[in-house]
Scaffold this motif. Structure first.
Motif, PDB file in Angstrom:
ATOM      1  N   ALA A   1      -0.188  -3.610  -8.856  1.00  0.00           N
ATOM      2  CA  ALA A   1       0.764  -2.651  -8.282  1.00  0.00           C
ATOM      3  C   ALA A   1       1.560  -3.308  -7.174  1.00  0.00           C
ATOM      4  N   GLY A   2       1.700  -4.630  -7.247  1.00  0.00           N
ATOM      5  CA  GLY A   2       2.405  -5.358  -6.207  1.00  0.00           C
ATOM      6  C   GLY A   2       3.766  -5.832  -6.662  1.00  0.00           C
ATOM      7  N   THR A   3       4.306  -6.769  -5.903  1.00  0.00           N
ATOM      8  CA  THR A   3       5.613  -7.323  -6.235  1.00  0.00           C
ATOM      9  C   THR A   3       5.503  -8.423  -7.275  1.00  0.00           C
ATOM     10  N   GLY A   4       4.487  -9.291  -7.106  1.00  0.00           N
ATOM     11  CA  GLY A   4       4.370 -10.432  -8.000  1.00  0.00           C
ATOM     12  C   GLY A   4       3.339 -10.270  -9.095  1.00  0.00           C
ATOM     13  N   ASN A   5       2.103  -9.931  -8.717  1.00  0.00           N
ATOM     14  CA  ASN A   5       1.008  -9.744  -9.681  1.00  0.00           C
ATOM     15  C   ASN A   5       0.798 -10.988 -10.554  1.00  0.00           C
ATOM     16  N   ASP A   6       0.844 -12.154  -9.922  1.00  0.00           N
ATOM     17  CA  ASP A   6       0.748 -13.392 -10.693  1.00  0.00           C
ATOM     18  C   ASP A   6      -0.611 -13.580 -11.352  1.00  0.00           C
ATOM     19  N   LEU A   7      -1.693 -13.271 -10.628  1.00  0.00           N
ATOM     20  CA  LEU A   7      -3.013 -13.453 -11.228  1.00  0.00           C
ATOM     21  C   LEU A   7      -3.207 -12.522 -12.411  1.00  0.00           C
ATOM     22  N   ALA A   8      -2.801 -11.270 -12.259  1.00  0.00           N
ATOM     23  CA  ALA A   8      -2.944 -10.317 -13.355  1.00  0.00           C
ATOM     24  C   ALA A   8      -2.188 -10.784 -14.589  1.00  0.00           C
ATOM     25  N   ALA A   9      -0.980 -11.300 -14.388  1.00  0.00           N
ATOM     26  CA  ALA A   9      -0.193 -11.793 -15.522  1.00  0.00           C
ATOM     27  C   ALA A   9      -0.879 -12.983 -16.180  1.00  0.00           C
ATOM     28  N   ASP A  10      -1.433 -13.869 -15.356  1.00  0.00           N
ATOM     29  CA  ASP A  10      -2.128 -15.051 -15.878  1.00  0.00           C
ATOM     30  C   ASP A  10      -3.327 -14.670 -16.733  1.00  0.00           C
ATOM     31  N   LEU A  11      -3.992 -13.574 -16.360  1.00  0.00           N
ATOM     32  CA  LEU A  11      -5.229 -13.185 -17.032  1.00  0.00           C
ATOM     33  C   LEU A  11      -5.013 -12.146 -18.130  1.00  0.00           C
TER      34      LEU A  11
ATOM     35  N   GLY B   1      -3.191  -3.214  -6.162  1.00  0.00           N
ATOM     36  CA  GLY B   1      -2.138  -3.798  -5.343  1.00  0.00           C
ATOM     37  C   GLY B   1      -1.653  -5.088  -5.968  1.00  0.00           C
ATOM     38  N   GLY B   2      -1.093  -5.956  -5.140  1.00  0.00           N
ATOM     39  CA  GLY B   2      -0.586  -7.227  -5.626  1.00  0.00           C
ATOM     40  C   GLY B   2      -1.536  -8.369  -5.356  1.00  0.00           C
ATOM     41  N   ASP B   3      -1.002  -9.589  -5.398  1.00  0.00           N
ATOM     42  CA  ASP B   3      -1.845 -10.761  -5.219  1.00  0.00           C
ATOM     43  C   ASP B   3      -2.476 -10.812  -3.829  1.00  0.00           C
ATOM     44  N   GLY B   4      -1.764 -10.298  -2.821  1.00  0.00           N
ATOM     45  CA  GLY B   4      -2.331 -10.273  -1.482  1.00  0.00           C
ATOM     46  C   GLY B   4      -3.539  -9.366  -1.389  1.00  0.00           C
ATOM     47  N   THR B   5      -3.472  -8.214  -2.047  1.00  0.00           N
ATOM     48  CA  THR B   5      -4.608  -7.289  -2.081  1.00  0.00           C
ATOM     49  C   THR B   5      -5.775  -7.911  -2.821  1.00  0.00           C
ATOM     50  N   VAL B   6      -5.476  -8.539  -3.950  1.00  0.00           N
ATOM     51  CA  VAL B   6      -6.517  -9.230  -4.717  1.00  0.00           C
ATOM     52  C   VAL B   6      -7.164 -10.312  -3.868  1.00  0.00           C
ATOM     53  N   HIS B   7      -6.347 -11.050  -3.131  1.00  0.00           N
ATOM     54  CA  HIS B   7      -6.860 -12.131  -2.289  1.00  0.00           C
ATOM     55  C   HIS B   7      -7.905 -11.609  -1.302  1.00  0.00           C
ATOM     56  N   ARG B   8      -7.635 -10.475  -0.695  1.00  0.00           N
ATOM     57  CA  ARG B   8      -8.575  -9.922   0.286  1.00  0.00           C
ATOM     58  C   ARG B   8      -9.878  -9.489  -0.387  1.00  0.00           C
TER      59      ARG B   8
ATOM     60  N   ARG C   1       6.198  -2.963  -1.968  1.00  0.00           N
ATOM     61  CA  ARG C   1       7.074  -2.190  -1.094  1.00  0.00           C
ATOM     62  C   ARG C   1       6.914  -0.693  -1.309  1.00  0.00           C
ATOM     63  N   GLY C   2       5.691  -0.297  -1.665  1.00  0.00           N
ATOM     64  CA  GLY C   2       5.371   1.123  -1.771  1.00  0.00           C
ATOM     65  C   GLY C   2       5.839   1.803  -3.035  1.00  0.00           C
ATOM     66  N   ARG C   3       6.267   1.037  -4.028  1.00  0.00           N
ATOM     67  CA  ARG C   3       6.869   1.661  -5.215  1.00  0.00           C
ATOM     68  C   ARG C   3       5.859   2.447  -6.049  1.00  0.00           C
ATOM     69  N   HIS C   4       4.551   2.131  -5.917  1.00  0.00           N
ATOM     70  CA  HIS C   4       3.534   2.846  -6.689  1.00  0.00           C
ATOM     71  C   HIS C   4       2.721   3.810  -5.818  1.00  0.00           C
ATOM     72  N   ARG C   5       3.199   4.069  -4.618  1.00  0.00           N
ATOM     73  CA  ARG C   5       2.437   4.904  -3.687  1.00  0.00           C
ATOM     74  C   ARG C   5       2.111   6.269  -4.293  1.00  0.00           C
ATOM     75  N   ASP C   6       3.087   6.892  -4.938  1.00  0.00           N
ATOM     76  CA  ASP C   6       2.868   8.230  -5.504  1.00  0.00           C
ATOM     77  C   ASP C   6       1.920   8.212  -6.699  1.00  0.00           C
ATOM     78  N   LEU C   7       1.701   7.029  -7.257  1.00  0.00           N
ATOM     79  CA  LEU C   7       0.844   6.903  -8.435  1.00  0.00           C
ATOM     80  C   LEU C   7      -0.635   6.736  -8.057  1.00  0.00           C
ATOM     81  N   LEU C   8      -0.913   6.429  -6.814  1.00  0.00           N
ATOM     82  CA  LEU C   8      -2.282   6.097  -6.408  1.00  0.00           C
ATOM     83  C   LEU C   8      -3.284   7.207  -6.704  1.00  0.00           C
ATOM     84  N   PRO C   9      -2.983   8.490  -6.410  1.00  0.00           N
ATOM     85  CA  PRO C   9      -3.971   9.532  -6.737  1.00  0.00           C
ATOM     86  C   PRO C   9      -4.344   9.563  -8.213  1.00  0.00           C
TER      87      PRO C   9
END
Length: 307
Positions: free
Chosen positions: A99-109, A75-82, A24-32
């Motif tokens: 940088a997503g809401t769930g980040n399930d794959l990142a947590a798993d790994l 991003g999150g799992d959706g970004t990773v999926h793409r 939901r854009g919470r890390h938008r300012d962190l991207l640069p």
């Protein structure tokens, strides 16, 4: 070209897929700052941005075709999926900055939860030329259409709720999903599934059906708690004839993974899973995917993770 060859080429750019809307854009300012950190690898960094998920996937595919030395998804799992659709089985090293809401794959790994630390870890792996193999799952339809996924395929109540929420125009945000849950609870009924595990067929009536390459989905719900991203197998979890009261009691146990101890839950392992049912659209890595029937196959080492 192997992943080591790609990483050893000083001119091979690192393609970085950014999703400003993730979480939901919470890390938008962190991207640069994240792009700056990733640039510390001392090789060209090509930032990929797109207005739609489909366009993001196309950008990743184009980058791989053009010879990217690695792809990094921010991003999150959706970004990773793409991004995974482009790198799966291609030997292109892949990194994640959650940088997503769930980040399930990142947590798993075991990827650092802090985006800055994760970006620094990707840079360290790039400099060292270090990757490790991770399994993916490949799903295909009878017409040949296919998708890769990294976490979980949902084909039960959760997928039905997601499908309803996606059709709703009002309200926006999490409230829409809550209303979709209430609507589907009111019409809850077991569905008839045909399940074939490594060629052995059975028919079941179920409310929850999941095929896991990884353990969790939805931001930490451990639907397939014993799944292993490196064992070359898929974990299948089937929750049988739950009524509304039982489902509501079991659902919180998903976060601990203890739902598999319930007498109506059955678990299986297989290399290939064939799944069929009427009127079900699957969701994988949290993204809308293919209608049943589908065949899902574990593909060992299909992803080369920068770690």
């Amino acid at each position: 070209m192997t992943d080591a060859d790609r990483l050893s080429r000083a001119d091979a750019p690192v393609a970085v897929l950014l999703n400003p809307s993730a979480g939901r854009g919470r890390h938008r300012d962190l991207l640069p700052d994240l792009v700056r950190r990733l640039g510390a690898v001392d090789r060209p960094v090509r930032v990929l941005t797109a207005r739609t998920a489909e366009a993001a996937e196309a950008e990743c595919r184009a980058a791989v075709t053009a010879g990217a030395g690695a792809v990094v998804a921010v991003g999150g799992d959706g970004t990773v999926h793409r991004a995974v659709q482009a790198v799966a089985g291609a030997g292109v090293p892949f990194g994640m900055v959650p940088a997503g809401t769930g980040n399930d794959l990142a947590a798993d790994l075991g990827v650092p939860a802090d985006p800055r630390a994760a970006a620094d870890a990707v840079v360290a792996a790039l400099r060292a030329g270090r990757t490790r193999p991770v399994d993916l799952a490949r799903m295909t339809c009878p017409d040949g259409a296919g998708r890769w996924f990294a976490t979980v395929l949902a084909a039960g109540f959760d997928a039905i709720v997601s499908e309803r929420a996606n059709r709703m125009r009002f309200p926006s945000g999490p409230r829409r999903y809550d209303l979709a849950i209430l609507a589907e609870l009111a019409r809850l009924r077991p569905r008839r599934y045909t399940l074939r595990l490594d060629g052995v067929q059975q028919r079941v009536e179920a409310v929850l059906v999941a095929v896991g390459n990884g353990t969790s989905y939805g931001g930490g719900m451990r639907i397939c708690p014993h799944a292993d991203l490196t064992d070359g197998l898929l974990d299948v979890v089937v929750g049988g004839r739950f009524d509304r009261r039982t489902l509501l009691r079991v659902k919180p146990r998903l976060y601990r993974g203890t739902h598999v101890e319930h007498q109506l839950v059955h678990t299986y392992r297989a290399r290939t899973v064939e799944l069929a049912a009427e009127g079900i659209t699957t969701y994988v890595d949290g993204e809308r995917a293919l209608d049943l029937p589908v065949t899902v196959t574990a593909v060992p080492g299909a992803l080369r993770l920068l770690c």
